[in-house]
Design a protein around this motif. Structure first.
Motif, PDB file in Angstrom:
ATOM      1  N   ILE A  24       2.193 -21.088 -54.136  1.00  0.00           N
ATOM      2  CA  ILE A  24       1.471 -21.629 -55.290  1.00  0.00           C
ATOM      3  C   ILE A  24       2.400 -22.500 -56.124  1.00  0.00           C
ATOM      4  CG2 ILE A  24       0.338 -21.029 -57.463  1.00  0.00           C
ATOM      5  CD1 ILE A  24      -0.740 -18.521 -56.023  1.00  0.00           C
ATOM      6  N   ALA A  25       3.638 -22.020 -56.314  1.00  0.00           N
ATOM      7  CA  ALA A  25       4.604 -22.786 -57.109  1.00  0.00           C
ATOM      8  C   ALA A  25       4.893 -24.131 -56.452  1.00  0.00           C
ATOM      9  CB  ALA A  25       5.894 -21.988 -57.274  1.00  0.00           C
ATOM     10  N   ARG A  26       5.016 -24.151 -55.134  1.00  0.00           N
ATOM     11  CA  ARG A  26       5.271 -25.411 -54.428  1.00  0.00           C
ATOM     12  C   ARG A  26       4.069 -26.343 -54.525  1.00  0.00           C
ATOM     13  NH1 ARG A  26       7.844 -21.744 -50.948  1.00  0.00           N
ATOM     14  NH2 ARG A  26       6.025 -21.585 -49.584  1.00  0.00           N
ATOM     15  N   ALA A  27       2.871 -25.772 -54.421  1.00  0.00           N
ATOM     16  CA  ALA A  27       1.658 -26.588 -54.534  1.00  0.00           C
ATOM     17  C   ALA A  27       1.555 -27.211 -55.919  1.00  0.00           C
ATOM     18  CB  ALA A  27       0.420 -25.738 -54.243  1.00  0.00           C
ATOM     19  N   VAL A  28       1.884 -26.437 -56.948  1.00  0.00           N
ATOM     20  CA  VAL A  28       1.858 -26.956 -58.318  1.00  0.00           C
ATOM     21  C   VAL A  28       2.884 -28.066 -58.484  1.00  0.00           C
ATOM     22  CG1 VAL A  28       2.317 -26.378 -60.734  1.00  0.00           C
ATOM     23  CG2 VAL A  28       0.950 -24.832 -59.326  1.00  0.00           C
ATOM     24  N   ALA A  29       4.055 -27.884 -57.870  1.00  0.00           N
ATOM     25  CA  ALA A  29       5.099 -28.911 -57.946  1.00  0.00           C
ATOM     26  C   ALA A  29       4.621 -30.217 -57.323  1.00  0.00           C
ATOM     27  CB  ALA A  29       6.369 -28.420 -57.247  1.00  0.00           C
ATOM     28  N   VAL A  30       3.933 -30.119 -56.209  1.00  0.00           N
ATOM     29  CA  VAL A  30       3.400 -31.307 -55.537  1.00  0.00           C
ATOM     30  C   VAL A  30       2.348 -31.980 -56.419  1.00  0.00           C
ATOM     31  CG1 VAL A  30       1.993 -32.097 -53.595  1.00  0.00           C
ATOM     32  CG2 VAL A  30       3.898 -30.529 -53.193  1.00  0.00           C
ATOM     33  N   LEU A  31       1.447 -31.193 -56.985  1.00  0.00           N
ATOM     34  CA  LEU A  31       0.398 -31.749 -57.839  1.00  0.00           C
ATOM     35  C   LEU A  31       0.991 -32.381 -59.103  1.00  0.00           C
ATOM     36  CD1 LEU A  31      -2.282 -28.914 -57.546  1.00  0.00           C
ATOM     37  CD2 LEU A  31      -2.330 -31.158 -56.445  1.00  0.00           C
ATOM     38  N   ASP A  32       1.992 -31.714 -59.686  1.00  0.00           N
ATOM     39  CA  ASP A  32       2.645 -32.278 -60.875  1.00  0.00           C
ATOM     40  C   ASP A  32       3.323 -33.604 -60.554  1.00  0.00           C
ATOM     41  OD1 ASP A  32       1.898 -30.295 -62.623  1.00  0.00           O
ATOM     42  OD2 ASP A  32       3.747 -29.140 -62.441  1.00  0.00           O
ATOM     43  N   THR A  33       3.959 -33.663 -59.390  1.00  0.00           N
ATOM     44  CA  THR A  33       4.655 -34.886 -58.984  1.00  0.00           C
ATOM     45  C   THR A  33       3.675 -36.038 -58.811  1.00  0.00           C
ATOM     46  OG1 THR A  33       6.446 -33.678 -57.897  1.00  0.00           O
ATOM     47  CG2 THR A  33       6.063 -35.938 -57.168  1.00  0.00           C
ATOM     48  N   LEU A  34       2.561 -35.783 -58.155  1.00  0.00           N
ATOM     49  CA  LEU A  34       1.560 -36.831 -57.964  1.00  0.00           C
ATOM     50  C   LEU A  34       0.885 -37.193 -59.283  1.00  0.00           C
ATOM     51  CD1 LEU A  34      -0.005 -35.627 -54.595  1.00  0.00           C
ATOM     52  CD2 LEU A  34       1.325 -37.695 -54.976  1.00  0.00           C
ATOM     53  N   ILE A  46       7.502 -37.652 -51.974  1.00  0.00           N
ATOM     54  CA  ILE A  46       7.054 -36.437 -52.651  1.00  0.00           C
ATOM     55  C   ILE A  46       8.077 -35.330 -52.451  1.00  0.00           C
ATOM     56  CG2 ILE A  46       5.274 -34.644 -52.709  1.00  0.00           C
ATOM     57  CD1 ILE A  46       3.269 -36.814 -51.810  1.00  0.00           C
ATOM     58  N   ALA A  47       8.566 -35.185 -51.234  1.00  0.00           N
ATOM     59  CA  ALA A  47       9.568 -34.159 -50.941  1.00  0.00           C
ATOM     60  C   ALA A  47      10.832 -34.384 -51.759  1.00  0.00           C
ATOM     61  CB  ALA A  47       9.889 -34.155 -49.448  1.00  0.00           C
ATOM     62  N   ARG A  48      11.247 -35.639 -51.875  1.00  0.00           N
ATOM     63  CA  ARG A  48      12.456 -35.963 -52.633  1.00  0.00           C
ATOM     64  C   ARG A  48      12.289 -35.623 -54.106  1.00  0.00           C
ATOM     65  NH1 ARG A  48      14.575 -39.548 -55.901  1.00  0.00           N
ATOM     66  NH2 ARG A  48      12.640 -40.767 -56.062  1.00  0.00           N
ATOM     67  N   ARG A  49      11.141 -35.991 -54.670  1.00  0.00           N
ATOM     68  CA  ARG A  49      10.913 -35.743 -56.099  1.00  0.00           C
ATOM     69  C   ARG A  49      10.736 -34.258 -56.390  1.00  0.00           C
ATOM     70  NH1 ARG A  49       7.156 -40.654 -58.585  1.00  0.00           N
ATOM     71  NH2 ARG A  49       8.156 -42.372 -57.447  1.00  0.00           N
ATOM     72  N   CYS A  50      10.180 -33.522 -55.441  1.00  0.00           N
ATOM     73  CA  CYS A  50       9.972 -32.081 -55.637  1.00  0.00           C
ATOM     74  C   CYS A  50      11.216 -31.266 -55.294  1.00  0.00           C
ATOM     75  CB  CYS A  50       8.813 -31.588 -54.761  1.00  0.00           C
ATOM     76  SG  CYS A  50       7.191 -32.168 -55.261  1.00  0.00           S
ATOM     77  N   GLY A  51      12.119 -31.879 -54.531  1.00  0.00           N
ATOM     78  CA  GLY A  51      13.297 -31.135 -54.080  1.00  0.00           C
ATOM     79  C   GLY A  51      12.946 -30.084 -53.040  1.00  0.00           C
ATOM     80  N   LEU A  52      11.961 -30.399 -52.196  1.00  0.00           N
ATOM     81  CA  LEU A  52      11.495 -29.463 -51.173  1.00  0.00           C
ATOM     82  C   LEU A  52      11.660 -30.066 -49.786  1.00  0.00           C
ATOM     83  CD1 LEU A  52       8.145 -28.335 -52.856  1.00  0.00           C
ATOM     84  CD2 LEU A  52      10.243 -26.983 -52.676  1.00  0.00           C
ATOM     85  N   PRO A  53      11.748 -29.226 -48.741  1.00  0.00           N
ATOM     86  CA  PRO A  53      11.843 -29.734 -47.369  1.00  0.00           C
ATOM     87  C   PRO A  53      10.601 -30.558 -47.011  1.00  0.00           C
ATOM     88  CG  PRO A  53      12.409 -27.411 -47.446  1.00  0.00           C
ATOM     89  CD  PRO A  53      11.835 -27.748 -48.782  1.00  0.00           C
ATOM     90  N   LYS A  54      10.815 -31.621 -46.282  1.00  0.00           N
ATOM     91  CA  LYS A  54       9.715 -32.510 -45.918  1.00  0.00           C
ATOM     92  C   LYS A  54       8.654 -31.781 -45.109  1.00  0.00           C
ATOM     93  CE  LYS A  54       8.755 -36.880 -43.545  1.00  0.00           C
ATOM     94  NZ  LYS A  54       9.359 -38.049 -42.831  1.00  0.00           N
ATOM     95  N   SER A  55       9.085 -30.887 -44.225  1.00  0.00           N
ATOM     96  CA  SER A  55       8.122 -30.158 -43.379  1.00  0.00           C
ATOM     97  C   SER A  55       7.209 -29.274 -44.233  1.00  0.00           C
ATOM     98  CB  SER A  55       8.856 -29.303 -42.343  1.00  0.00           C
ATOM     99  OG  SER A  55       9.750 -28.402 -42.983  1.00  0.00           O
ATOM    100  N   SER A  56       7.783 -28.626 -45.252  1.00  0.00           N
ATOM    101  CA  SER A  56       6.978 -27.772 -46.129  1.00  0.00           C
ATOM    102  C   SER A  56       5.984 -28.610 -46.929  1.00  0.00           C
ATOM    103  CB  SER A  56       7.883 -27.002 -47.096  1.00  0.00           C
ATOM    104  OG  SER A  56       8.738 -26.125 -46.396  1.00  0.00           O
ATOM    105  N   VAL A  57       6.445 -29.748 -47.424  1.00  0.00           N
ATOM    106  CA  VAL A  57       5.579 -30.626 -48.204  1.00  0.00           C
ATOM    107  C   VAL A  57       4.445 -31.170 -47.346  1.00  0.00           C
ATOM    108  CG1 VAL A  57       5.481 -32.836 -49.421  1.00  0.00           C
ATOM    109  CG2 VAL A  57       7.352 -31.248 -49.867  1.00  0.00           C
ATOM    110  N   GLN A  58       4.762 -31.489 -46.102  1.00  0.00           N
ATOM    111  CA  GLN A  58       3.744 -32.031 -45.197  1.00  0.00           C
ATOM    112  C   GLN A  58       2.625 -31.021 -44.976  1.00  0.00           C
ATOM    113  OE1 GLN A  58       5.424 -33.635 -41.589  1.00  0.00           O
ATOM    114  NE2 GLN A  58       3.959 -35.318 -41.672  1.00  0.00           N
ATOM    115  N   ARG A  59       2.993 -29.759 -44.777  1.00  0.00           N
ATOM    116  CA  ARG A  59       1.983 -28.705 -44.595  1.00  0.00           C
ATOM    117  C   ARG A  59       1.166 -28.528 -45.876  1.00  0.00           C
ATOM    118  NH1 ARG A  59       6.344 -26.190 -41.928  1.00  0.00           N
ATOM    119  NH2 ARG A  59       6.794 -24.929 -43.789  1.00  0.00           N
TER     120      ARG A  59
END
Length: 264
Positions: A24-34, A46-59
């Motif tokens: 949920i925290a990662r999903a919120v981070a993605v939504l906040d970034t967008l 998106i992965a760069r701005r969130c500081g998350l692995p690209k594979s996780s962001v893609q899923r």
């Protein structure tokens, strides 16, 4: 044996709960970034701005897109209409926004400037409604947008009448500089809030953005609790601060009276 099984179930449940919270925290981070982006973004950005692995962001993007929370523009993503639809059903936002609209329209007609209506959320104000004027500067504020409360007239108007714990939180998180005129010293900021309480009006004299001046007043609800703020913004060389202050104060008092009567 039963106790061992119970412990194992508890451990598994705890691990699952932690995993769900992380997702949920990662999903919120993605939504906040967008939400903060002006254009659609690709997976890598998106992965760069969130500081998350690209594979996780893609899923995560695929899941959010499937839920219609995101829209695709080729290989890029942006917030989906579903989020807007859900936002319209948030009770506080919907009720306050609908109540404020006629008072905002009257205020814009009286001043000729852009009018903002916002609530406090953490250390930021969130704009529930914005009426832009062609005579005012092109501000980055938008409905649903956020801005640091300490650097805005509308934020200071709300903070001046908020609980002490709210102010302590703001001071503890720091007062970042938004422009050369932003008040960043805790002592000066506290003194500024005292003046706002005395006069019922807050000013942003190029504190949030160079060349822009703002006049704001708090809006109160049932029990005299501050619930929002209303403001007008214009070029600092064109806005009549005294006239705008009187108009904003009148609008805020009228809206506060309406909210109090409606809630009573």
């Amino acid at each position: 044996m039963q106790d061992d099984c119970a412990d194992e179930r508890h451990s598994t449940s705890g691990t699952t709960a932690a995993g769900d919270a992380g997702s949920i925290a990662r999903a919120v981070a993605v939504l906040d970034t967008l939400g903060a982006a002006d254009t659609a973004l690709g997976v890598s950005e998106i992965a760069r701005r969130c500081g998350l692995p690209k594979s996780s962001v893609q899923r995560m993007l695929k899941a959010l897109h499937a839920a219609k929370l995101l829209e695709r523009d080729g290989t890029r993503y942006r917030l989906g209409l579903k989020l807007f639809e859900l936002g319209q059903h948030v009770p506080r936002q919907r009720d306050l926004r609908e109540a404020a609209r006629p008072f905002m329209a009257d205020l814009q007609e009286a001043t000729g400037h852009s009018v903002h209506f916002a609530v406090l959320d953490g250390d930021c104000v969130v704009y529930l409604e914005v009426l832009h004027s062609p005579n005012s500067p092109p501000l980055p504020t938008r409905m649903g947008g956020r801005w640091p409360a300490h650097g805005t007239g509308i934020g200071k108007a709300i903070l001046a009448f908020s609980d002490q714990a709210v102010l302590e939180h703001i001071l503890a998180t720091g007062l970042p500089r938004l422009s050369e005129r932003t008040i960043v010293e805790p002592g000066r900021f506290a003194a500024e809030l005292t003046r706002i309480r005395e006069r019922g009006v807050a000013y942003d004299l190029e504190e949030s953005r160079a060349g822009v001046a703002c006049v704001a007043s708090p809006v109160f609800g049932l029990g005299g609790q501050v619930v929002a703020g209303i403001s007008v913004s214009g070029w600092h060389t064109r806005i009549n601060l005294d006239h705008s202050a009187a108009a904003v104060r009148t609008a805020a008092l009228s809206l506060s009276r309406y909210l109090s009567m409606r809630s009573g």
